[in-house]
Design a protein around this motif. Structure first.
Motif, PDB file in Angstrom:
ATOM      1  N   TYR A  24       0.840  -1.199   0.000  1.00  0.00           N
ATOM      2  CA  TYR A  24       0.000   0.000   0.000  1.00  0.00           C
ATOM      3  C   TYR A  24       0.875   1.249   0.000  1.00  0.00           C
ATOM      4  N   ARG A  28       0.496   4.266  -2.570  1.00  0.00           N
ATOM      5  CA  ARG A  28       0.172   5.601  -2.038  1.00  0.00           C
ATOM      6  C   ARG A  28       1.209   6.631  -2.517  1.00  0.00           C
ATOM      7  N   LEU A  31       0.356   7.523  -5.994  1.00  0.00           N
ATOM      8  CA  LEU A  31      -0.811   8.415  -6.044  1.00  0.00           C
ATOM      9  C   LEU A  31      -0.406   9.857  -5.736  1.00  0.00           C
ATOM     10  N   ASP A  32       0.494  10.024  -4.773  1.00  0.00           N
ATOM     11  CA  ASP A  32       0.954  11.372  -4.434  1.00  0.00           C
ATOM     12  C   ASP A  32       1.757  11.980  -5.592  1.00  0.00           C
ATOM     13  N   ALA A  35      -0.580  13.078  -8.200  1.00  0.00           N
ATOM     14  CA  ALA A  35      -1.238  14.332  -7.800  1.00  0.00           C
ATOM     15  C   ALA A  35      -0.344  15.527  -8.123  1.00  0.00           C
ATOM     16  N   TYR A  44      -6.451  16.293 -14.499  1.00  0.00           N
ATOM     17  CA  TYR A  44      -6.810  15.323 -13.460  1.00  0.00           C
ATOM     18  C   TYR A  44      -7.454  14.101 -14.086  1.00  0.00           C
ATOM     19  N   PRO A  45      -6.667  13.048 -14.333  1.00  0.00           N
ATOM     20  CA  PRO A  45      -7.225  11.858 -14.978  1.00  0.00           C
ATOM     21  C   PRO A  45      -8.185  11.131 -14.041  1.00  0.00           C
ATOM     22  N   ASN A  46      -8.944  10.197 -14.589  1.00  0.00           N
ATOM     23  CA  ASN A  46      -9.761   9.323 -13.753  1.00  0.00           C
ATOM     24  C   ASN A  46      -8.847   8.268 -13.149  1.00  0.00           C
ATOM     25  N   ILE A  47      -8.889   8.147 -11.832  1.00  0.00           N
ATOM     26  CA  ILE A  47      -8.017   7.202 -11.134  1.00  0.00           C
ATOM     27  C   ILE A  47      -8.858   6.251 -10.304  1.00  0.00           C
ATOM     28  N   ASN A  48      -8.554   4.971 -10.406  1.00  0.00           N
ATOM     29  CA  ASN A  48      -9.225   3.936  -9.621  1.00  0.00           C
ATOM     30  C   ASN A  48      -8.145   3.199  -8.855  1.00  0.00           C
ATOM     31  N   PHE A  49      -8.277   3.099  -7.548  1.00  0.00           N
ATOM     32  CA  PHE A  49      -7.234   2.378  -6.825  1.00  0.00           C
ATOM     33  C   PHE A  49      -7.776   1.571  -5.653  1.00  0.00           C
ATOM     34  N   GLY A  50      -7.021   0.553  -5.294  1.00  0.00           N
ATOM     35  CA  GLY A  50      -7.283  -0.249  -4.113  1.00  0.00           C
ATOM     36  C   GLY A  50      -5.990  -0.332  -3.332  1.00  0.00           C
ATOM     37  N   TYR A  53      -3.014  -1.465  -6.083  1.00  0.00           N
ATOM     38  CA  TYR A  53      -3.053  -1.220  -7.527  1.00  0.00           C
ATOM     39  C   TYR A  53      -3.628   0.161  -7.807  1.00  0.00           C
TER      40      TYR A  53
END
Lengths: 86, 86
Positions: A24, A28, A31-32, A35, A44-50, A53
């Motif tokens: 994770y 993370r 993701l930062d 950003a 700002y693209p569409n982002i999907n995360f778990g 991933y």
């Protein structure tokens, strides 16, 4: 069947990437970094995360918004994802 | 047709929420707050976001993982989303 005539409504296809991480923390960090790229390029693209991933999608409209910066955004995103654990 | 017999395979349905924000800054603050909740409860929901929206999904497996903390996670998530601009 004949292929559909896209005519003047043809758009660039959406671009999709899936990035998998070992933890994770790595997801993370990515993701930062994304950003920061978004802030720099005001996109700002569409982002999907778990937990481990991240999926990023840039649609045709996004590709227009990014314009000439598109290649840089994508290259840098891939470079960030390829970094090993901190 | 008769309804399908779910028998012993019945699962809780997945839970989905969509939160819309007035700005990227507010959406980003909410994402950071969600990250703190996730860290506290060691549970990482599926999150989909763009410039001013965040979708959160908690599947049946996630509801089991969260256990009794599920209600707290959801209540606090909603409270964070309801905060006005900083």
């Amino acid at each position: 069947m004949a292929p559909a005539d896209m005519g003047t409504t043809a758009q660039k296809p959406a671009l999709h990437w899936r990035f998998d991480f070992g933890s994770y923390g790595e997801a993370r960090r990515f993701l930062d970094q994304l950003a920061d790229l978004s802030k720099r390029d005001s996109y700002y693209p569409n982002i999907n995360f778990g937990k481990t991933y991240v999926n990023v999608s840039i649609d045709a409209e996004g590709q227009m918004e990014l314009g000439e910066r598109e290649a840089a955004f994508i290259q840098e995103m891939k470079a960030y994802a390829a970094q090993g654990p901190a």
